[in-house]
Design a protein around this motif. Structure first.
Motif, PDB file in Angstrom:
ATOM      1  N   SER A   1       5.227  -5.863  11.642  1.00 28.60           N
ATOM      2  CA  SER A   1       5.809  -6.503  10.467  1.00 28.60           C
ATOM      3  C   SER A   1       7.304  -6.231  10.421  1.00 28.60           C
ATOM      4  O   SER A   1       7.798  -5.233  10.951  1.00 28.60           O
ATOM      5  CB  SER A   1       5.133  -5.991   9.193  1.00 28.60           C
TER       6      SER A   1
ATOM      7  N   PHE B   1       3.517  -2.196   9.291  1.00 25.85           N
ATOM      8  CA  PHE B   1       2.226  -2.368   9.943  1.00 25.85           C
ATOM      9  C   PHE B   1       2.401  -2.826  11.388  1.00 25.85           C
ATOM     10  O   PHE B   1       3.361  -3.521  11.716  1.00 25.85           O
ATOM     11  CB  PHE B   1       1.366  -3.398   9.199  1.00 25.85           C
TER      12      PHE B   1
ATOM     13  N   ALA C   1      -0.151  -4.738  14.259  1.00 25.54           N
ATOM     14  CA  ALA C   1      -1.436  -5.388  14.497  1.00 25.54           C
ATOM     15  C   ALA C   1      -1.645  -5.518  15.999  1.00 25.54           C
ATOM     16  O   ALA C   1      -0.700  -5.751  16.748  1.00 25.54           O
ATOM     17  CB  ALA C   1      -1.480  -6.761  13.837  1.00 25.54           C
TER      18      ALA C   1
ATOM     19  N   ILE D   1      -5.480  -3.077  12.626  1.00 26.44           N
ATOM     20  CA  ILE D   1      -4.257  -3.029  11.830  1.00 26.44           C
ATOM     21  C   ILE D   1      -3.905  -1.561  11.632  1.00 26.44           C
ATOM     22  O   ILE D   1      -4.703  -0.791  11.110  1.00 26.44           O
ATOM     23  CB  ILE D   1      -4.439  -3.714  10.462  1.00 26.44           C
TER      24      ILE D   1
END
Length: 271
Positions: free
Chosen positions: A244, A249, A251, A261
């Protein structure tokens, strides 16, 4: 029946490709950008098989098409519906996109995208295959000029790009079977690791993420040249990683169809 789609403007715009047309859509209102039929952009390419959208502010989309050893490359402004660049090429082909997971040997090819914009939208990197070697071309999206060509690299993939504060464009990917970060224009290697694809560099060129043969994800601080974290939990080769924009975060998913995640440690988020 979209062939491909990409997100732009930090996820606020979605560009959908189908046959020879592109649909720019506002992801918040789910409405086309423009009025019918103007929002249908003809690409002047028969079924373009490569698509890239600038991920941040610039409203740019690139399309590419190869057939044999000939093809075309275009850059469009999807708000004004004007074309910034139109390039025809011969004797090389855009690296094909293969979404087959049947053989592990295809994994690196599947992870390679032929077209990538820098986060500021000033440059487009195009990956080509010429005989048994890969080559990269760096295009200026404003002037339409070819800025740099890197060739004679048998093992070369680019997974993501970043803009440094001093104006340098950084790339990360696999070079000579190692995970690397390098300056595109000078071709100076800044960091090398024994990691494997996929790789990721944050848009501010601060955080470098790569994978290991043990299915781990390593988070590295390029400015301090130190490892920040190792993420463990996958039990199969990792197919993709994303981070992000606020570094909060990560992923990832692996070829056993598991998605994870990860909550990034707080000290990493505010780098």
């Amino acid at each position: 029946m979209a062939h491909e789609f990409c997100l732009g403007k930090s996820g606020k715009v979605c560009i959908i490709s189908f046959q020879d047309f592109l649909w720019p859509l506002d992801t918040e209102t789910q409405e086309p950008i423009g009025t019918y039929p103007d929002y249908l952009m003809g690409t002047v390419q028969a079924h373009p098989h490569c698509l890239a959208v600038c991920p941040t502010k610039q409203p740019l989309v690139a399309t590419g098409y190869s057939q044999g050893r000939t093809g075309k490359l275009d850059i469009w402004d999807y708000e004004t519906y004007t074309r910034r660049l139109h390039q025809q090429f011969q004797d090389v082909a855009l690296i094909p996109y293969d979404n087959s997971w049947n053989h592990q040997s295809k994994l690196d090819l599947w992870l390679t995208t032929p077209l990538i914009f820098t986060p500021d939208g000033k440059f487009l990197v195009a990956g080509f295959k010429q005989r048994l070697q890969n080559k990269l071309q760096l295009w200026n999206t404003k002037t339409g000029e070819l800025t740099q060509t890197l060739d004679n690299l048998p093992t070369l993939t680019v997974n993501s790009l970043a803009n440094r504060l001093d104006g340098q464009v950084l790339a990360c990917g696999i070079r000579e079977n190692k995970a690397c970060v390098w300056e595109l224009i000078s071709d100076r290697i800044l960091y090398t690791s024994l990691g494997v694809a996929p790789c990721l560099i944050s848009s501010d060129a601060r955080v470098f993420i790569y994978c290991t043969e043990n299915y781990e994800i390593v988070v590295w601080d390029l400015a301090m040249n130190r490892k920040l974290s190792t993420l463990q939990g996958h039990t199969a080769p990792i197919g993709y990683v994303a981070m992000s924009s606020n570094h909060e975060f990560i992923a990832s998913y692996s070829i056993d169809r598991k998605i994870k995640i990860w909550a990034v440690p707080e000290f990493v988020r505010y780098l």
